[in-house]
Design an enzyme around this catalytic site. Structure first.
Site, PDB file in Angstrom:
ATOM      1  N   ALA A 197       1.199   4.070   3.521  1.00 59.24           N
ATOM      2  CA  ALA A 197       1.618   4.458   2.128  1.00 59.24           C
ATOM      3  C   ALA A 197       2.911   3.543   1.085  1.00 59.24           C
ATOM      4  CB  ALA A 197       1.357   5.439   1.126  1.00 59.24           C
ATOM      5  N   GLU A 198       3.316   2.302   0.403  1.00 57.13           N
ATOM      6  CA  GLU A 198       4.619   1.675   0.461  1.00 57.13           C
ATOM      7  C   GLU A 198       5.538   2.052   0.108  1.00 57.13           C
ATOM      8  OE1 GLU A 198       2.035   1.201  -3.763  1.00 57.13           O
ATOM      9  OE2 GLU A 198       1.683   1.328  -1.592  1.00 57.13           O
ATOM     10  N   PRO A 199       5.922   2.992   0.034  1.00 53.29           N
ATOM     11  CA  PRO A 199       6.936   3.939  -0.398  1.00 53.29           C
ATOM     12  C   PRO A 199       7.975   4.450   1.037  1.00 53.29           C
ATOM     13  CG  PRO A 199       5.307   5.617  -1.090  1.00 53.29           C
ATOM     14  CD  PRO A 199       5.188   4.372  -1.163  1.00 53.29           C
ATOM     15  N   GLY A 200       7.122   4.290   2.092  1.00 57.71           N
ATOM     16  CA  GLY A 200       7.657   4.740   3.400  1.00 57.71           C
ATOM     17  C   GLY A 200       7.028   5.241   3.999  1.00 57.71           C
TER      18      GLY A 200
END
Length: 652
Positions: free
Chosen positions: A322-325
């Protein structure tokens, strides 16, 4: 060193009129609720501070009162620069009413901009946003008429178009962690994400600004494990200990040991999705999951893909991110989105976007609100509704394969699936396939020019992006093309012998996805596409051990190609391919025979760099034999459209 612990009111008093304030958070994860609430309380009591510039990468709110909604007061904010706006309707309302200057820039570019501000660079260069509403030729990310300054510039570098995102100073960074010592060192052991806290703190420090950190507890100076310190105390000016209700792990969960990776949870206890339009779409997307691939699943409809993957017991066959890490495991959904169960790693958000922007994703599955004939997709703005792009542009523009997932119509749609067929019980009130989308969040024409593989998956049909626009490739059993599809579109797609969607998608029992992915039927590995004039050979995880295996391949290709009466281009997927040394020569001879008889060209691809390097030797071919990194590039080469590349006539 002084004790840096202060009250929330004392911290809020440090923010001055006109300051540029950057805030951390992803939905409710890492959002400094106590600090935002203190700012709101100070403003409502004294009308100060005023005219702030608000900077945020991800959406930081719950769609109601929390997060950046605390700052949705006229006079408090003068300008807002954000990635995702859908969760902060109070600030979004001011933007749509021309009460503040407002920009919507890609989440990843804002995230990376923090790092470049910290490094004293003039801004961030990126191709992310070209052809979308962020492109200066299409608005430059400006949300309203009162927003005049250009923050995005189109530039030519060595004959290529780039976007330049202008840097600016940060006066205040509001960040969040778990534990602070009295010197201001911050750890994040109970947080679900690390986000951009370090980069934001450095950016503020090097801009001559201040850093205010929200934590849930305080430790004695010198007692923290330096390996766990995410923000050094040298960057932090003051620390606020939050009330427990203002320091939730996510807006959906007060605290989960799974989200902080203290423990792993059994996923087989999660209930399967009901068989409705969402599951049908998720199942069809799951059929595209690449073995050993790295994936991103967006919020909303794509969340169902991970649920289907879990139900079908295939989560171990690829890596979800997922893009936040987060890397690995299973992403959470709803107000927990951004967190994950049983993750393998948590990295900073800006580094995750570095990986995404550089082409690291094998596949992305994202939502789809509006789509037009050119394949453009809009998820960011609809009349009076401002959702914002979030990380959508970074992800969709750079993934090797993109699946846009959404119902065919919206608002009241009801379907029934039974006996392997689909029936439209009640049509949705709103069309989603329009002559032209209101705002371009994904540029179809640019993707087609780049050779990106793009599918648009609905419950009743599947479209594929072609240079000529959308092509109808699959139709659900029981669905009439003219009555149930074309009649509800604002344009007529290309229709050239679409095939039926898999009947297993419309049955209640599991569809045996693990067996499908690991043990593909031999005949299913060979497909001739008459519209492109290409033969696709899917040798992913195929083992060729005997001469009988070699002859099976020869026979299958001959059966498809001999009746055509002309040569065709061949595209071969060699991901995870295994060839026994004792039959390597027979395999090479078979390839030469097929080339002479049936192929006008042949191109190979494999997603993993190591396999691309070692494949020529495995096939007993010249070391300079090109092996592409994606189906799209191999297909372009096979059709003779790859710039500067002649036909590759070496066969299998």
């Amino acid at each position: 060193m002084r004790n840096k612990i202060v009250s929330a009111a004392e911290a809020a008093a440090l923010v001055r009129d006109g300051d540029v304030v950057a805030t951390s958070g992803f939905v409710g994860i890492g959002t400094p609720e106590e600090l935002l609430l203190a700012l709101e309380q100070r403003f409502t009591a004294s009308q100060a501070p005023r005219d702030l510039t608000l900077v945020f990468a991800a959406g930081q709110g719950d769609g109601g009162e929390r997060g950046l909604n605390h700052l949705g007061h006229p006079g408090l904010v003068r300008r807002a620069i954000g990635g995702h706006w859908g969760l902060i309707p109070k600030v979004g309302k001011m933007a749509l009413a021309d009460q503040i200057e407002a920009y919507n820039l890609p989440q990843g570019c804002i995230s990376q901009l923090y790092r470049d501000i910290a490094a004293g660079k003039p801004g961030t260069f990126s191709k992310v946003g070209l052809g979308t509403f962020v492109d200066p030729r299409l608005g430059g990310g400006k949300i309203n008429a009162c927003t005049q300054e250009d923050l995005v510039r189109l530039m030519d570098i060595d004959g290529e178009e780039w976007l330049f995102y202008k840097a600016f100073g940060i006066d205040v960074a509001l960040v969040r962690g778990t534990t602070a010592d009295t010197h201001g060192n911050i750890t994040m052991e109970r947080e679900a994400l690390t986000l951009d806290n370090l980069a934001m703190a450095m950016a503020a420090r090097n801009s001559g600004g201040i850093v205010i950190a929200q934590v849930e507890r305080v430790a004695q100076a010198g007692s923290l494990n330096p390996r766990q310190v995410c923000i050094p105390g040298t960057l932090v000016d003051c620390v606020v200990v939050a009330q427990p209700d203002n320091h939730l792990q996510t807006y959906g969960t007060r605290y989960s040991a799974a989200f902080s990776s203290e423990l792993q949870v059994p996923l087989d206890t999660l209930a399967p999705m009901p068989l409705d339009e969402r599951k049908i779409i998720a199942r069809r997307c799951a059929l595209e999951l690449p073995l050993d691939g790295v994936l991103n699943l967006g919020i909303g409809m794509p969340e169902g893909v991970s649920a289907v993957a879990n139900e079908e017991r295939v989560l171990d066959l690829f890596t979800l991110t997922a893009e936040p890490g987060i890397v690995g495991g299973m992403p959470a959904g709803g107000l927990d989105f951004g967190a994950g169960f049983n993750v393998e790693a948590v990295i900073d958000q800006n580094q995750q976007f570095d990986f995404y922007d550089g082409g690291g994703l094998d596949l992305a599955c994202l939502g789809m609100a509006e789509c037009d004939a050119a394949g453009n997709v809009n998820v960011s703005r609809f009349g009076p509704k401002l959702a914002g792009a979030g990380g959508f542009i970074n992800i969709s523009q750079n993934a090797r394969t993109v699946l846009f997932a959404g119902t065919f119509t919206a608002g009241g749609l009801k379907v029934a699936a039974a006996d392997g067929q689909l029936r439209i019980v009640q049509e949705g009130r709103s069309r989603k396939f329009l002559p032209q989308v209101e705002q371009i969040t994904f540029a179809g024409q640019r993707a087609a020019q780049q050779g990106q593989r793009v599918l648009y998956v609905t419950e009743r049909c599947v479209f594929e992006l072609s240079p000529q626009g959308l092509r109808l490739t699959e139709v659900a059993p029981g669905v009439d093309i003219e009555r149930d599809i074309v009649a509800h579109m604002g344009f007529r797609p290309l229709i050239e012998q679409p095939r039926l969607m898999d009947a297993a998608l419309f049955r209640p029992e599991p569809m045996g996805l693990r067996e499908r992915l690991l043990n593909m039927g031999f005949e299913a590995r060979f497909r001739y596409d008459a519209t492109q004039g290409l033969l696709f050979l899917n040798f992913q995880h195929l083992s060729v051990r005997t001469e009988a295996d070699v002859e099976r391949i020869r026979s299958a290709v001959t059966a498809l190609c001999a009746p055509l009466g002309h040569k065709v281009g061949a595209v071969i997927n060699y991901d995870g391919f295994k060839l026994d040394e004792q039959v390597a020569e027979a395999y090479a001879q078979m390839g030469m025979d097929l080339e002479q008889r049936f192929y006008s060209s042949a191109s190979r691809y494999a997603s993993k760099p190591f396999q691309r390097l070692t494949l020529p030797a495995l096939l007993h071919r010249d070391a300079q034999l090109p092996v592409y990194d994606s189906l799209a590039k191999a297909t372009l080469q096979a059709t003779g459209t790859a710039a500067g590349e002649g036909p590759d006539r070496q066969a299998l």
